[in-house]
Motif scaffolding. Structure first.
Motif, PDB file in Angstrom:
ATOM      1  N   MET A   1       0.844  -1.188   0.000  1.00 22.49           N
ATOM      2  CA  MET A   1       0.000   0.000   0.000  1.00 22.49           C
ATOM      3  C   MET A   1       0.889   1.251   0.000  1.00 22.49           C
ATOM      4  O   MET A   1       1.883   1.307   0.716  1.00 22.49           O
ATOM      5  N   THR A   2       0.526   2.217  -0.816  1.00 21.81           N
ATOM      6  CA  THR A   2       1.320   3.436  -0.898  1.00 21.81           C
ATOM      7  C   THR A   2       0.898   4.434   0.173  1.00 21.81           C
ATOM      8  O   THR A   2      -0.232   4.424   0.654  1.00 21.81           O
ATOM      9  N   GLU A   3       1.832   5.282   0.507  1.00 22.43           N
ATOM     10  CA  GLU A   3       1.582   6.321   1.521  1.00 22.43           C
ATOM     11  C   GLU A   3       0.669   7.396   0.940  1.00 22.43           C
ATOM     12  O   GLU A   3       0.868   7.849  -0.187  1.00 22.43           O
ATOM     13  N   PRO A   4      -0.323   7.836   1.701  1.00 22.87           N
ATOM     14  CA  PRO A   4      -1.234   8.869   1.171  1.00 22.87           C
ATOM     15  C   PRO A   4      -0.558  10.239   1.114  1.00 22.87           C
ATOM     16  O   PRO A   4       0.344  10.544   1.890  1.00 22.87           O
ATOM     17  N   TRP A   5      -1.020  11.043   0.182  1.00 21.10           N
ATOM     18  CA  TRP A   5      -0.571  12.431   0.096  1.00 21.10           C
ATOM     19  C   TRP A   5      -1.368  13.251   1.100  1.00 21.10           C
ATOM     20  O   TRP A   5      -2.572  13.077   1.229  1.00 21.10           O
ATOM     21  N   LEU A   6      -0.682  14.143   1.798  1.00 19.73           N
ATOM     22  CA  LEU A   6      -1.324  14.975   2.812  1.00 19.73           C
ATOM     23  C   LEU A   6      -1.338  16.429   2.366  1.00 19.73           C
ATOM     24  O   LEU A   6      -0.454  16.881   1.640  1.00 19.73           O
ATOM     25  N   SER A   7      -2.329  17.160   2.841  1.00 22.76           N
ATOM     26  CA  SER A   7      -2.453  18.588   2.521  1.00 22.76           C
ATOM     27  C   SER A   7      -1.586  19.420   3.471  1.00 22.76           C
ATOM     28  O   SER A   7      -1.060  18.908   4.469  1.00 22.76           O
ATOM     29  N   ALA A   8      -1.477  20.698   3.177  1.00 21.56           N
ATOM     30  CA  ALA A   8      -0.753  21.613   4.065  1.00 21.56           C
ATOM     31  C   ALA A   8      -1.411  21.651   5.440  1.00 21.56           C
ATOM     32  O   ALA A   8      -0.713  21.708   6.466  1.00 21.56           O
ATOM     33  N   ASP A   9      -2.736  21.615   5.479  1.00 21.12           N
ATOM     34  CA  ASP A   9      -3.436  21.576   6.774  1.00 21.12           C
ATOM     35  C   ASP A   9      -3.062  20.325   7.558  1.00 21.12           C
ATOM     36  O   ASP A   9      -2.793  20.394   8.763  1.00 21.12           O
ATOM     37  N   ASP A  10      -3.045  19.175   6.873  1.00 18.26           N
ATOM     38  CA  ASP A  10      -2.702  17.914   7.536  1.00 18.26           C
ATOM     39  C   ASP A  10      -1.283  17.947   8.095  1.00 18.26           C
ATOM     40  O   ASP A  10      -1.035  17.510   9.221  1.00 18.26           O
ATOM     41  N   ILE A  11      -0.335  18.445   7.302  1.00 23.15           N
ATOM     42  CA  ILE A  11       1.068  18.493   7.747  1.00 23.15           C
ATOM     43  C   ILE A  11       1.227  19.478   8.896  1.00 23.15           C
ATOM     44  O   ILE A  11       1.983  19.226   9.837  1.00 23.15           O
ATOM     45  N   ALA A  12       0.516  20.596   8.847  1.00 26.09           N
ATOM     46  CA  ALA A  12       0.580  21.561   9.952  1.00 26.09           C
ATOM     47  C   ALA A  12       0.121  20.907  11.251  1.00 26.09           C
ATOM     48  O   ALA A  12       0.773  21.056  12.296  1.00 26.09           O
ATOM     49  N   VAL A  13      -0.963  20.156  11.197  1.00 27.04           N
ATOM     50  CA  VAL A  13      -1.455  19.452  12.393  1.00 27.04           C
ATOM     51  C   VAL A  13      -0.442  18.392  12.822  1.00 27.04           C
ATOM     52  O   VAL A  13      -0.122  18.266  14.011  1.00 27.04           O
ATOM     53  N   HIS A  14       0.101  17.644  11.877  1.00 22.06           N
ATOM     54  CA  HIS A  14       1.090  16.595  12.147  1.00 22.06           C
ATOM     55  C   HIS A  14       2.292  17.159  12.908  1.00 22.06           C
ATOM     56  O   HIS A  14       2.800  16.526  13.832  1.00 22.06           O
ATOM     57  N   LEU A  15       2.726  18.367  12.514  1.00 20.36           N
ATOM     58  CA  LEU A  15       3.907  18.984  13.123  1.00 20.36           C
ATOM     59  C   LEU A  15       3.578  19.908  14.295  1.00 20.36           C
ATOM     60  O   LEU A  15       4.487  20.343  14.997  1.00 20.36           O
ATOM     61  N   GLY A  16       2.308  20.249  14.463  1.00 16.21           N
ATOM     62  CA  GLY A  16       1.925  21.154  15.539  1.00 16.21           C
ATOM     63  C   GLY A  16       2.317  22.595  15.277  1.00 16.21           C
ATOM     64  O   GLY A  16       2.687  23.321  16.202  1.00 16.21           O
ATOM     65  N   VAL A  17       2.256  23.000  14.008  1.00 20.02           N
ATOM     66  CA  VAL A  17       2.575  24.379  13.627  1.00 20.02           C
ATOM     67  C   VAL A  17       1.411  24.928  12.809  1.00 20.02           C
ATOM     68  O   VAL A  17       0.475  24.205  12.484  1.00 20.02           O
ATOM     69  N   THR A  18       1.492  26.207  12.462  1.00 19.24           N
ATOM     70  CA  THR A  18       0.444  26.799  11.630  1.00 19.24           C
ATOM     71  C   THR A  18       0.710  26.501  10.153  1.00 19.24           C
ATOM     72  O   THR A  18       1.840  26.183   9.760  1.00 19.24           O
ATOM     73  N   LYS A  19      -0.324  26.634   9.346  1.00 18.59           N
ATOM     74  CA  LYS A  19      -0.172  26.444   7.905  1.00 18.59           C
ATOM     75  C   LYS A  19       0.769  27.506   7.333  1.00 18.59           C
ATOM     76  O   LYS A  19       1.531  27.212   6.409  1.00 18.59           O
ATOM     77  N   ASP A  20       0.751  28.711   7.876  1.00 15.89           N
ATOM     78  CA  ASP A  20       1.677  29.756   7.425  1.00 15.89           C
ATOM     79  C   ASP A  20       3.127  29.329   7.638  1.00 15.89           C
ATOM     80  O   ASP A  20       3.989  29.597   6.805  1.00 15.89           O
ATOM     81  N   ALA A  44       4.180  12.186   4.820  1.00 14.22           N
ATOM     82  CA  ALA A  44       4.620  12.282   6.216  1.00 14.22           C
ATOM     83  C   ALA A  44       6.021  11.714   6.402  1.00 14.22           C
ATOM     84  O   ALA A  44       6.817  12.276   7.160  1.00 14.22           O
ATOM     85  N   SER A  45       6.363  10.643   5.711  1.00 11.86           N
ATOM     86  CA  SER A  45       7.690  10.043   5.875  1.00 11.86           C
ATOM     87  C   SER A  45       8.793  11.008   5.424  1.00 11.86           C
ATOM     88  O   SER A  45       9.845  11.100   6.073  1.00 11.86           O
ATOM     89  N   GLU A  46       8.568  11.743   4.331  1.00 15.03           N
ATOM     90  CA  GLU A  46       9.552  12.730   3.875  1.00 15.03           C
ATOM     91  C   GLU A  46       9.690  13.864   4.882  1.00 15.03           C
ATOM     92  O   GLU A  46      10.799  14.319   5.170  1.00 15.03           O
ATOM     93  N   ILE A  47       8.563  14.331   5.397  1.00 13.60           N
ATOM     94  CA  ILE A  47       8.579  15.433   6.359  1.00 13.60           C
ATOM     95  C   ILE A  47       9.266  14.996   7.646  1.00 13.60           C
ATOM     96  O   ILE A  47      10.097  15.725   8.199  1.00 13.60           O
ATOM     97  N   ASP A  48       8.956  13.801   8.134  1.00 12.98           N
ATOM     98  CA  ASP A  48       9.574  13.309   9.362  1.00 12.98           C
ATOM     99  C   ASP A  48      11.083  13.183   9.207  1.00 12.98           C
ATOM    100  O   ASP A  48      11.845  13.564  10.104  1.00 12.98           O
TER     101      ASP A  48
END
Length: 63
Positions: A1-20, A44-48
Motif C-alpha cells: 500500500m502506498t503512503e497517502p498524500w497529505l495537505s498543508a493543513d494535515d502536515i501543519a497538524v502533524h507537526l503542531g505548527v500553523t499552515k503559514d 509524512a515520511s519525507e517530512i519526518d
C-alpha cells in the motif's frame, strides 16, 4: 500500500505548527513538498525525515 498524500493543513497538524509556518518552511528551509496543480502535497515520511535531519531548526536571525 502506498503512503497517502497529505495537505498543508494535515502536515501543519502533524507537526503542531500553523499552515503559514509550513509555507514559510517550503520557501525558506527547503521543506520537501510537491506542487500538484495549485496545491502543495506532502508525504509524512519525507517530512519526518526532514525534521529528524534538522530541516526545521531555527538558525541565527530566525524568529
Amino acid at each position: 500500500m502506498t503512503e497517502p498524500w497529505l495537505s498543508a493543513d494535515d502536515i501543519a497538524v502533524h507537526l503542531g505548527v500553523t499552515k503559514d509556518t509550513v509555507y514559510t518552511w517550503i520557501a525558506e528551509k527547503e521543506m520537501p513538498a510537491h506542487k500538484i496543480g495549485r496545491l502543495w502535497k506532502f508525504q509524512a515520511s519525507e517530512i519526518d525525515g526532514w525534521v529528524r535531519h534538522g530541516g526545521a531548526m531555527t538558525g541565527e536571525g530566525d524568529s
